[in-house]
Enzyme design. Structure first.
Site, PDB file in Angstrom:
ATOM      1  N   PRO A 181       0.824  -1.198   0.000  1.00 30.99           N
ATOM      2  CA  PRO A 181       0.000   0.000   0.000  1.00 30.99           C
ATOM      3  C   PRO A 181       0.861   1.251   0.000  1.00 30.99           C
ATOM      4  O   PRO A 181       2.063   1.191   0.227  1.00 30.99           O
ATOM      5  CB  PRO A 181      -0.823  -0.115   1.285  1.00 30.99           C
ATOM      6  CG  PRO A 181      -0.017  -1.006   2.179  1.00 30.99           C
ATOM      7  CD  PRO A 181       0.708  -1.952   1.263  1.00 30.99           C
ATOM      8  N   GLY A 211       1.437   3.690   2.006  1.00 33.90           N
ATOM      9  CA  GLY A 211       2.234   4.043   3.172  1.00 33.90           C
ATOM     10  C   GLY A 211       3.263   3.020   3.562  1.00 33.90           C
ATOM     11  O   GLY A 211       3.896   3.153   4.599  1.00 33.90           O
ATOM     12  N   CYS A 212       3.435   1.979   2.749  1.00 34.05           N
ATOM     13  CA  CYS A 212       4.281   0.868   3.154  1.00 34.05           C
ATOM     14  C   CYS A 212       5.632   0.929   2.480  1.00 34.05           C
ATOM     15  O   CYS A 212       5.728   1.098   1.280  1.00 34.05           O
ATOM     16  CB  CYS A 212       3.589  -0.446   2.802  1.00 34.05           C
ATOM     17  SG  CYS A 212       4.541  -1.889   3.269  1.00 34.05           S
ATOM     18  N   GLY A 213       6.696   0.759   3.266  1.00 38.70           N
ATOM     19  CA  GLY A 213       8.028   0.766   2.703  1.00 38.70           C
ATOM     20  C   GLY A 213       8.690  -0.581   2.723  1.00 38.70           C
ATOM     21  O   GLY A 213       9.550  -0.871   1.904  1.00 38.70           O
ATOM     22  N   CYS A 256       6.722  -3.683   3.263  1.00 41.55           N
ATOM     23  CA  CYS A 256       5.656  -4.669   3.358  1.00 41.55           C
ATOM     24  C   CYS A 256       6.103  -5.987   2.743  1.00 41.55           C
ATOM     25  O   CYS A 256       6.801  -6.015   1.736  1.00 41.55           O
ATOM     26  CB  CYS A 256       4.417  -4.173   2.623  1.00 41.55           C
ATOM     27  SG  CYS A 256       3.760  -2.646   3.286  1.00 41.55           S
TER      28      CYS A 256
END
Length: 278
Positions: free
Chosen positions: A106, A108-110, A112
């Protein structure tokens, strides 16, 4: 190629009045990164500068050590997203097959989809000492990015990552709805231009989380400056990696969290108290 900005019709409720109009908002697209025919990651991001993104992601993830290891790179538009197809040299292809994982990332995910805690908090590379920067250089660097954030000027909804040097000023700036994607894009453009990261500053319009430090260390920049605060783990990792981390950069200054020796600040100032929010 998908337009990075979309015009949305909307109703406006302000001051007791209902109106209508249009607003520019950033596009968000599924971007699949594939290596030698297999999907490695699917990230949500801004459909712009995708070659920079793919190369920077590949370098920051350790999939390749040099952009030269990517033999071909094609950007293919699909009905429901974009696929960036890369073919690697045989030695790199063997490595990525061993490490392949499917990541649904997603915005906001760095990090994941990592398979273990150790992988998520892996040590960052130790950066070279680099040069010493003055506070005025840091302030000039942060000021320089505002007017060049073209998508953010239109939408007020994306992050930027930039690189600045005393000799050349603002060298590169990339934007994305995801702050990690913006930094990957910056890594890609610096790698393709063979710009030595040790001579400049990575600038961020976001908060500093651990993966932002990991990516900055992979780039090799000795100093990172952000407009928002860092997390505690980000501070610890920056300290261990030898990175000078300055944050909460405002018009009146900034705060230094790690390795202050790279910033030539006069040592006669008093001690400011920490702010506490209930």
């Amino acid at each position: 190629m998908h337009d990075p900005v979309y015009t949305a019709d909307r109703q406006i409720w302000r001051n007791g009045q209902l109106g209508k109009g249009a607003r520019l908002i950033p596009e968000e697209t599924a971007i699949a990164l594939t290596y030698n025919g297999g999907t490695y990651a699917v990230m949500m991001g801004t459909p712009q500068d995708l070659q920079d993104f793919a190369i920077g992601f590949s370098l920051n993830e350790g999939i390749v050590q040099s952009s030269d290891e990517i033999e071909t790179l094609d950007i293919v538009e699909l009905d429901d997203g974009i696929e960036v197809r890369m073919w690697l040299k045989p030695s790199s292809a063997e490595l990525v097959n061993k490490r392949r994982r499917h990541i649904a990332g997603p915005t906001g995910c760095g990090i994941c989809g990592v398979e273990s805690i150790a992988e998520a908090v892996r040590p960052a590379p130790i950066v070279p000492e680099g040069r010493i920067f003055s506070p005025s250089e840091i302030m000039a660097a942060m000021t320089s990015i505002t007017l060049l954030q073209q998508i953010n000027i239109q939408t007020r909804a994306v992050h930027a990552a930039a690189f600045w040097t005393p000799a050349h000023g603002l060298v590169a700036l990339r934007e994305d709805v995801g702050r990690h994607n913006a930094l990957d894009k910056l890594a890609g453009v610096l790698a393709q231009a063979a710009i030595p990261a040790a001579v400049g500053i990575v600038l961020l319009t976001s908060r500093v989380s651990v993966e932002m430090v990991q990516k900055t260390a992979a780039i090799g920049a000795p100093l990172m400056v952000a407009v928002s605060a860092p997390t505690a783990l980000a501070v610890r990792l920056a300290g261990a990696a030898g990175i000078t981390l300055a944050a909460i950069a405002r018009a009146d200054g900034f705060e230094i969290f790690t390795h202050p020796q790279r910033i030539a600040v006069a040592q006669h100032t008093g001690v400011a108290g920490a702010a506490h929010v209930a």
